[in-house]
Scaffold this active site. Sequence first.
Site, PDB file in Angstrom:
ATOM      1  N   SER A   1       0.846  -1.241   0.034  1.00 14.93           N
ATOM      2  CA  SER A   1      -0.149   0.060   0.135  1.00 14.93           C
ATOM      3  C   SER A   1       0.821   1.202  -0.049  1.00 14.93           C
ATOM      4  CB  SER A   1      -0.953   0.278   1.356  1.00 14.93           C
ATOM      5  OG  SER A   1      -2.061  -1.074   0.853  1.00 14.93           O
TER       6      SER A   1
ATOM      7  N   SER B   1      -5.862   3.317   4.758  1.00 11.50           N
ATOM      8  CA  SER B   1      -5.315   2.752   3.519  1.00 11.50           C
ATOM      9  C   SER B   1      -6.341   2.194   2.671  1.00 11.50           C
ATOM     10  CB  SER B   1      -4.382   1.516   3.799  1.00 11.50           C
ATOM     11  OG  SER B   1      -3.462   1.419   2.760  1.00 11.50           O
TER      12      SER B   1
ATOM     13  N   LYS C   1       0.267   3.923  -2.601  1.00 11.80           N
ATOM     14  CA  LYS C   1      -0.607   4.988  -2.419  1.00 11.80           C
ATOM     15  C   LYS C   1       0.112   6.538  -2.396  1.00 11.80           C
ATOM     16  CE  LYS C   1      -4.558   2.332  -0.677  1.00 11.80           C
ATOM     17  NZ  LYS C   1      -3.880   0.839  -0.469  1.00 11.80           N
TER      18      LYS C   1
ATOM     19  N   LYS D   1       3.408   6.853   5.676  1.00 12.31           N
ATOM     20  CA  LYS D   1       2.477   5.737   5.041  1.00 12.31           C
ATOM     21  C   LYS D   1       3.151   4.056   5.442  1.00 12.31           C
ATOM     22  CE  LYS D   1      -1.271   4.186   2.831  1.00 12.31           C
ATOM     23  NZ  LYS D   1      -1.257   3.052   3.617  1.00 12.31           N
TER      24      LYS D   1
END
Length: 482
Positions: free
Chosen positions: A79, A143, A82, A270
Site C-alpha cells: 500500500s 489505507s 498509494k 505511510k
Amino acid sequence: MFIKKTFWKATTAFLLAACISLGGFVQTSYAEEDLMEFAKKSGYPIKEGYRPKASIVIDADSGQILWEEQPDLSWSPASIAKVMTMYLAFEAMEQGKFNLDTTVTATEKYVKISQIYALSNSKITLGVEYPVRDLFSMVAVPSSNVATLMLANLVSDNDEAGFIHKMNEKAAELGMTNTTYFNSSGAQISAFDGLYQAPGIDPEGDNKSTARDLAILTYNLIKKYPDVLQFTNKPVVTTMENTPYAETFETYNYSLPGAKYGYDGVDGLKTGSSPTGGFNYIATAKKGDIRLIEVVLGVGDWSDQEGEYERHLAGNAILDHAFSTYEYKKLLSKGSNKINEKEITLEQDFYGFAKKDTELSFTLADGKLSLNNEYDQVSPTIPARSVPYQESNSKSVVDPSAKSEKKKATQPSSIKKEEHPYLLTGILAILGLLLLILSKIFRKRIAGTRRGSRKTSTPTTRLLFILGTLLILSAVCVFIFL
C-alpha cells in the site's frame, strides 16, 4: 641493486594481492553500523526474523543518505504505492484541476469495491459526495483502496490505465529507476473482482520498487507538497465529520507520538503490507530544524502479523541511530579556509550533516565546495549541499638559490626512498595480514561457541580487524607514494 629492488617489488605486490583476495575478512559494516546492534542499544531491539530486507534513511532537505542497507533491492511496496497516487493528486491540484473541497460522488461501482472484504477499505454510501480532503485521509490512514481509486479517477478523468501510465512516467521523471507500477493502490487489479478496469495493464502485476526509489518519491513529495503531512500526522482521524457518514480510524503508523510505539518527531507518512511484500513503512520525523525520511521494507512475513508492529521497532531504531550519529552544524566559516592544501575563500558559512566526532574532508570542484560523505546522495539528480568558493591567487615568493640548496640537501634522502620503501611496505602488509587472520580465527571461535547468535565479534576482534586494515592501507600508501 636491480635484483634486490625487483625482489622487494614482487614480494610487496604478492602480499598486497593476498590481502585484497581475503574478501572474507572485509566486514560490510562495523558493529556500531549494524542494524541489530544499534537497535539493541537504542532501546528498540529487533527480534530475529524481523530484520528488514531493505532500509534507508536520508536528510529530507538535501537528499544525503545517512544510513542504508540493501537500498536497491527490488521489493513489493504494497500500500505504499498509494503515496504516488497522493503525489499525482497534489500535482493535479497544483495545476488547478480541482482542490481539497472538490467532491467525488459515490457510484454503485465504488460502493461495491468498498464492500470487498479482502481489501482494506472505508465505508462508501451511494450518492454521497466525498470531499477530496476526506479521500486523502481515507487513503493515508485506513489505507482505503476504494478512496484511492476515487482519487486516481478524479485525476485521470476515469482513465484507469492512463493513471497507471502517469504513475510510471512520474517515477521515471523523479529518477525512480527501479520502480514499476501495475495499479494505483498496491492491491492487484484482479483483487477488485472486475470493478477495476485498466486495459493493457497486467491484472496480476505486482508493483515493484526499492527503498531508495521510495525515499526519492517521499523527498520530492515533502519538498513540493508538504501539506500532505496534515493527512498523515495524527494517530486518530475522523472522516466526513459532522455528517451521518462519519468514520473514525486509528493509524497503522504506530511510531506516531501517542500510538503504540510513538517516537518523538514522527509526523507521517505511510505503511503497507501484503503477502508478497511483508510489512513496509515510510516515516518522516522532525527534530528542531532537522527532518529525516526513512523507508523500511520487508519486515517479517505476511503469515505472522507481528511484523505489523516490528517494522516500527526497526524504523524507530534507524531514526534514533541517524539522529544520534549525525549532527547538522556549521562545517566551515565564511572567509579564508585552507582545504586540500589550497587557500580558498568561502562566500558564506557552510552547513551540513556530518558524523559526530569524525574528521571532515571536502571536495573542491567547479567552483563549489562540498562535504565528502560516507554515503552518496539518494539520487544523482539531487545535488549534494555545496557552497561557492574562490581560490586564492597569491603565491609565496621563493629565493631561487634557496630552492637549489634545498634540492641538493634532499638528494640523499631520495636515494634512501628508492632502497627502502618496498621493505617497509612488506613489513606493514605482513603485520596487517597477521592481524586480519587473528581476527578471523577469533570470530570463528566465537561463532562456534555462540551457535544461533548473529553476534560473532567482540571488541578484541574488531580492534584486530581495524588495526590490520590500517596497516594494510598504510602499506598501500607507502607502495604508491614513496
